[in-house]
Design a protein around this motif. Structure first.
Motif, PDB file in Angstrom:
ATOM      1  N   SER A  87       0.834  -1.207   0.000  1.00  0.00           N
ATOM      2  CA  SER A  87       0.000   0.000   0.000  1.00  0.00           C
ATOM      3  C   SER A  87       0.865   1.251   0.000  1.00  0.00           C
ATOM      4  O   SER A  87       0.561   2.224  -0.694  1.00  0.00           O
ATOM      5  CB  SER A  87      -0.920   0.021   1.227  1.00  0.00           C
ATOM      6  OG  SER A  87      -1.814  -1.050   1.182  1.00  0.00           O
ATOM      7  N   TRP A 128       1.544   6.514  -7.044  1.00  0.00           N
ATOM      8  CA  TRP A 128       0.494   7.485  -7.379  1.00  0.00           C
ATOM      9  C   TRP A 128       1.022   8.908  -7.184  1.00  0.00           C
ATOM     10  O   TRP A 128       0.710   9.799  -7.975  1.00  0.00           O
ATOM     11  CB  TRP A 128      -0.755   7.277  -6.539  1.00  0.00           C
ATOM     12  CG  TRP A 128      -1.427   5.927  -6.599  1.00  0.00           C
ATOM     13  CD1 TRP A 128      -2.121   5.350  -5.592  1.00  0.00           C
ATOM     14  CD2 TRP A 128      -1.499   4.999  -7.695  1.00  0.00           C
ATOM     15  NE1 TRP A 128      -2.609   4.113  -5.991  1.00  0.00           N
ATOM     16  CE2 TRP A 128      -2.241   3.881  -7.276  1.00  0.00           C
ATOM     17  CE3 TRP A 128      -0.989   4.997  -8.997  1.00  0.00           C
ATOM     18  CZ2 TRP A 128      -2.504   2.784  -8.099  1.00  0.00           C
ATOM     19  CZ3 TRP A 128      -1.233   3.901  -9.823  1.00  0.00           C
ATOM     20  CH2 TRP A 128      -1.997   2.831  -9.368  1.00  0.00           C
ATOM     21  N   TRP A 165      -3.629  13.335 -14.066  1.00  0.00           N
ATOM     22  CA  TRP A 165      -3.751  12.079 -13.331  1.00  0.00           C
ATOM     23  C   TRP A 165      -4.851  12.249 -12.304  1.00  0.00           C
ATOM     24  O   TRP A 165      -4.824  13.185 -11.490  1.00  0.00           O
ATOM     25  CB  TRP A 165      -2.430  11.725 -12.652  1.00  0.00           C
ATOM     26  CG  TRP A 165      -2.525  10.674 -11.577  1.00  0.00           C
ATOM     27  CD1 TRP A 165      -2.268  10.840 -10.243  1.00  0.00           C
ATOM     28  CD2 TRP A 165      -2.888   9.295 -11.724  1.00  0.00           C
ATOM     29  NE1 TRP A 165      -2.457   9.665  -9.559  1.00  0.00           N
ATOM     30  CE2 TRP A 165      -2.833   8.696 -10.454  1.00  0.00           C
ATOM     31  CE3 TRP A 165      -3.260   8.513 -12.813  1.00  0.00           C
ATOM     32  CZ2 TRP A 165      -3.134   7.357 -10.241  1.00  0.00           C
ATOM     33  CZ3 TRP A 165      -3.569   7.175 -12.602  1.00  0.00           C
ATOM     34  CH2 TRP A 165      -3.491   6.610 -11.334  1.00  0.00           C
ATOM     35  N   ASP A 166      -5.836  11.369 -12.323  1.00  0.00           N
ATOM     36  CA  ASP A 166      -6.913  11.361 -11.343  1.00  0.00           C
ATOM     37  C   ASP A 166      -6.741  10.084 -10.526  1.00  0.00           C
ATOM     38  O   ASP A 166      -7.077   8.991 -10.992  1.00  0.00           O
ATOM     39  CB  ASP A 166      -8.267  11.387 -12.056  1.00  0.00           C
ATOM     40  CG  ASP A 166      -9.445  11.410 -11.098  1.00  0.00           C
ATOM     41  OD1 ASP A 166      -9.330  10.912  -9.949  1.00  0.00           O
ATOM     42  OD2 ASP A 166     -10.502  11.912 -11.497  1.00  0.00           O
ATOM     43  N   GLU A 167      -6.190  10.240  -9.327  1.00  0.00           N
ATOM     44  CA  GLU A 167      -5.901   9.068  -8.496  1.00  0.00           C
ATOM     45  C   GLU A 167      -7.177   8.327  -8.104  1.00  0.00           C
ATOM     46  O   GLU A 167      -7.215   7.099  -8.108  1.00  0.00           O
ATOM     47  CB  GLU A 167      -5.122   9.474  -7.242  1.00  0.00           C
ATOM     48  CG  GLU A 167      -4.750   8.297  -6.379  1.00  0.00           C
ATOM     49  CD  GLU A 167      -3.915   8.677  -5.169  1.00  0.00           C
ATOM     50  OE1 GLU A 167      -3.808   7.820  -4.264  1.00  0.00           O
ATOM     51  OE2 GLU A 167      -3.384   9.788  -5.109  1.00  0.00           O
ATOM     52  N   ARG A 168      -8.221   9.075  -7.774  1.00  0.00           N
ATOM     53  CA  ARG A 168      -9.469   8.440  -7.349  1.00  0.00           C
ATOM     54  C   ARG A 168     -10.033   7.543  -8.445  1.00  0.00           C
ATOM     55  O   ARG A 168     -10.441   6.414  -8.201  1.00  0.00           O
ATOM     56  CB  ARG A 168     -10.496   9.504  -6.935  1.00  0.00           C
ATOM     57  CG  ARG A 168     -11.747   8.941  -6.312  1.00  0.00           C
ATOM     58  CD  ARG A 168     -12.691  10.033  -5.834  1.00  0.00           C
ATOM     59  NE  ARG A 168     -13.187  10.899  -6.883  1.00  0.00           N
ATOM     60  CZ  ARG A 168     -14.122  10.567  -7.782  1.00  0.00           C
ATOM     61  NH1 ARG A 168     -14.659   9.376  -7.754  1.00  0.00           N
ATOM     62  NH2 ARG A 168     -14.522  11.422  -8.698  1.00  0.00           N
ATOM     63  N   GLU A 169     -10.015   8.043  -9.688  1.00  0.00           N
ATOM     64  CA  GLU A 169     -10.516   7.268 -10.830  1.00  0.00           C
ATOM     65  C   GLU A 169      -9.440   6.396 -11.463  1.00  0.00           C
ATOM     66  O   GLU A 169      -9.731   5.618 -12.368  1.00  0.00           O
ATOM     67  CB  GLU A 169     -11.091   8.207 -11.897  1.00  0.00           C
ATOM     68  CG  GLU A 169     -12.316   8.969 -11.447  1.00  0.00           C
ATOM     69  CD  GLU A 169     -13.515   8.072 -11.209  1.00  0.00           C
ATOM     70  OE1 GLU A 169     -13.681   7.083 -11.950  1.00  0.00           O
ATOM     71  OE2 GLU A 169     -14.284   8.360 -10.274  1.00  0.00           O
ATOM     72  N   GLN A 170      -8.196   6.567 -11.021  1.00  0.00           N
ATOM     73  CA  GLN A 170      -7.021   5.882 -11.588  1.00  0.00           C
ATOM     74  C   GLN A 170      -7.013   6.030 -13.112  1.00  0.00           C
ATOM     75  O   GLN A 170      -6.924   5.060 -13.867  1.00  0.00           O
ATOM     76  CB  GLN A 170      -6.975   4.422 -11.143  1.00  0.00           C
ATOM     77  CG  GLN A 170      -6.774   4.320  -9.647  1.00  0.00           C
ATOM     78  CD  GLN A 170      -6.391   2.943  -9.189  1.00  0.00           C
ATOM     79  OE1 GLN A 170      -6.699   1.936  -9.819  1.00  0.00           O
ATOM     80  NE2 GLN A 170      -5.683   2.889  -8.078  1.00  0.00           N
ATOM     81  N   THR A 171      -7.087   7.293 -13.532  1.00  0.00           N
ATOM     82  CA  THR A 171      -7.150   7.624 -14.943  1.00  0.00           C
ATOM     83  C   THR A 171      -6.102   8.664 -15.303  1.00  0.00           C
ATOM     84  O   THR A 171      -5.962   9.680 -14.617  1.00  0.00           O
ATOM     85  CB  THR A 171      -8.552   8.156 -15.312  1.00  0.00           C
ATOM     86  OG1 THR A 171      -9.511   7.129 -15.003  1.00  0.00           O
ATOM     87  CG2 THR A 171      -8.657   8.521 -16.772  1.00  0.00           C
ATOM     88  N   ARG A 209      -7.832   4.687 -18.369  1.00  0.00           N
ATOM     89  CA  ARG A 209      -8.097   4.169 -17.009  1.00  0.00           C
ATOM     90  C   ARG A 209      -7.210   2.955 -16.757  1.00  0.00           C
ATOM     91  O   ARG A 209      -7.196   2.000 -17.544  1.00  0.00           O
ATOM     92  CB  ARG A 209      -9.558   3.807 -16.859  1.00  0.00           C
ATOM     93  CG  ARG A 209      -9.878   3.367 -15.447  1.00  0.00           C
ATOM     94  CD  ARG A 209     -11.333   3.028 -15.297  1.00  0.00           C
ATOM     95  NE  ARG A 209     -11.547   2.504 -13.981  1.00  0.00           N
ATOM     96  CZ  ARG A 209     -12.215   3.127 -13.021  1.00  0.00           C
ATOM     97  NH1 ARG A 209     -12.770   4.284 -13.254  1.00  0.00           N
ATOM     98  NH2 ARG A 209     -12.347   2.580 -11.838  1.00  0.00           N
ATOM     99  N   CYS A 244      -2.077  -2.877  -9.055  1.00  0.00           N
ATOM    100  CA  CYS A 244      -3.442  -2.563  -9.441  1.00  0.00           C
ATOM    101  C   CYS A 244      -3.967  -3.733 -10.262  1.00  0.00           C
ATOM    102  O   CYS A 244      -3.232  -4.232 -11.129  1.00  0.00           O
ATOM    103  CB  CYS A 244      -3.459  -1.272 -10.263  1.00  0.00           C
ATOM    104  SG  CYS A 244      -5.102  -0.680 -10.688  1.00  0.00           S
TER     105      CYS A 244
END
Length: 183
Positions: A5, A12, A50-56, A153, A173
């Motif tokens: 983790s 990230w 980079w959108d960490e929440r959406e992993q995009t 994504r 992931c």
């Protein structure tokens, strides 16, 4: 927080830095696709968001480029691989991504509004598509940009650390399948 983790959080964080820091080794990535004829192809793309929440991840492209055809020929499974290398850390990331190419709408117009006054805008205003011969090129540019936004994504992420004291590898992931792997 376990070691995997913590490693994922660091990866990230590096991706967040990469999209906002010129010169970051991960700002440019190799995008590997397969043509409609089944031929492999790879090229460099500049990571923009980079959108960490959406992993995009987001990058831009000329809407007429071959990569767009490659990403769209299997519309129900528009998958590709992004490969990133960080020489300072000795880290390689291989990310399997599902892509979506957007040609119009707010996702495109808002990004174009920020980009159109920069020198990079010329990449999307050429009257010729990427890869076309410059022979006979007229000096006039396009009246409308050939600008598209690609959302990628992350479906799977393979991290590899190359170190003289011993290589390490992990699948980060999807998080529920995170595991240490044999390098």
């Amino acid at each position: 927080m376990d070691e995997l983790s913590a490693l994922a959080a660091r990866v990230w964080g590096e991706l967040a830095q990469a999209v906002s820091t010129r010169g970051h080794p991960w700002r440019t990535a190799t995008l590997a696709t397969v043509s409609p004829e089944g031929l492999p192809d790879a090229r460099t793309v500049v990571l923009r968001e980079w959108d960490e929440r959406e992993q995009t991840l987001v990058f831009f492209t000329d809407a007429r480029s071959p990569k767009v055809q490659h990403l769209q020929h299997l519309q129900h499974q528009a998958q590709a691989v992004l490969v990133l290398w960080h020489p300072g850390l000795g880290w390689q990331l291989r990310m399997t991504v599902r892509t979506e190419v957007t040609f119009e709408g707010l996702a495109v117009t808002s990004r174009w509004a920020r980009l159109k006054m920069s020198p990079a805008a010329q990449d999307y205003l050429s009257p010729l598509a990427p890869g076309e011969s410059l022979q006979g090129l007229s000096p006039a540019g396009a009246s409308r940009p050939h600008f598209a936004v690609v959302h990628a994504r992350v479906l799977a992420l393979d991290w590899l650390s190359l170190n003289p004291e011993g290589h390490r590898r992990a699948r980060l992931c999807p998080p529920e399948r995170a595991a240490w792997l044999q390098p």
